[in-house]
Scaffold this motif. Structure first.
Motif, short mmCIF file in Angstrom:
data_model
loop_
_atom_site.label_atom_id
_atom_site.label_comp_id
_atom_site.label_asym_id
_atom_site.label_seq_id
_atom_site.Cartn_x
_atom_site.Cartn_y
_atom_site.Cartn_z
N ARG A 99 -21.14 -2.08 -22.27
CA ARG A 99 -20.09 -1.84 -23.26
C ARG A 99 -20.02 -2.99 -24.27
N ASP A 101 -12.42 6.12 -18.70
CA ASP A 101 -12.45 5.31 -19.91
C ASP A 101 -13.21 4.01 -19.71
N SER A 102 -12.91 3.29 -18.64
CA SER A 102 -13.51 1.97 -18.43
C SER A 102 -14.75 1.99 -17.55
N GLN A 142 -14.51 1.79 -14.44
CA GLN A 142 -14.13 0.95 -13.30
C GLN A 142 -14.03 1.79 -12.03
#
Length: 241
Positions: A30, A110-111, A113
């Protein structure tokens, strides 16, 4: 002075390589994507000011796409936006859940994670983030094969080099087969982060988005990718039925 400058350059390069090795692959990817987008927009602005619009416009669109902003998608050119990963995607705030006998894992769309909570055994109710590598590996003998596969997926993201450093290959290096029963539609919706009744297009978009995040270059795992594929197939069969 030349010798000193060369030594400083070598040391700096070595430290940067060490940072790349220890960095989370998802975060690193990212960061590179964001940096590339900023650089592309800066170069586009510079060339635009010089009047070279034939170069500036496509370069600006490319940079905006890397940053996730695709103005052409709003003008009916959604496929062009999709080239940069900015096309239609599941709404923000979605998360996928995969549950086994001992673990409840959550992947944020989104992340990227990946987190998890222990749901059975002496550590039930505690998050995986509370344990260090040694503590997590100590749980492996008590876990079933599916829980081991999920734990290894978590370790791959949090400790990218754990397989090389683990003594005696204690966790089996994902060689065990995580056999599980037939996936239900409810489980499939949770894995894809969708609400029951989602349409075929929503299923396909969620699957595509998740598979990008589960790519090995993003710190993904074969096991989680297989579960996402199974979830898509389960729901599409339900729609076909």
């Amino acid at each position: 002075m030349t010798l000193i400058a060369g030594a400083v350059a070598v040391i700096t390069l070595y430290l940067l390589l060490q940072m790349f090795r220890s960095a989370n692959p998802a975060v690193l990817a990212r960061t590179i994507k964001f940096g590339g987008g900023v650089v592309a927009l800066a170069v586009a602005a510079f060339t635009g000011l010089r009047g070279e619009l034939a170069v500036a416009i496509p370069l600006g669109i490319f940079g905006a796409g890397l940053l996730g902003w695709t103005p052409l998608a709003n003008a009916g050119f959604g496929n062009i936006g999709g080239l940069f990963g900015g096309g239609a995607a599941p709404a923000s705030g979605q998360a996928s859940r995969v549950r086994s006998q001992f673990l409840d894992m959550r992947l944020d769309h989104d992340s990227g994670q990946l987190g998890g909570r222990i749901v059975a055994g002496p550590h039930a109710g505690r998050d995986l983030d509370e344990f260090d590598l040694a503590g997590l590996l100590a749980m492996v003998p008590a876990f079933d094969a599916e829980s081991v596969a999920l734990l290894e997926s978590y370790l791959d993201r949090r400790f990218p080099a754990w397989r090389q450093n683990a003594q005696g290959n204690a966790a089996g290096g994902q060689r065990r087969t995580a056999a599980s029963g037939k996936m239900t539609a409810e489980e499939a919706y949770q894995i894809l982060g969708l609400q029951p009744g989602a349409g075929r297009d929503d299923i396909s978009r969620a699957h595509k988005s998740l598979m990008k995040k589960l790519h090995p270059d993003q710190g993904g795992s074969t096991y989680l990718a297989a579960r996402v594929n199974e979830a898509k197939d389960t729901l599409l069969r339900t729609h076909n039925g």
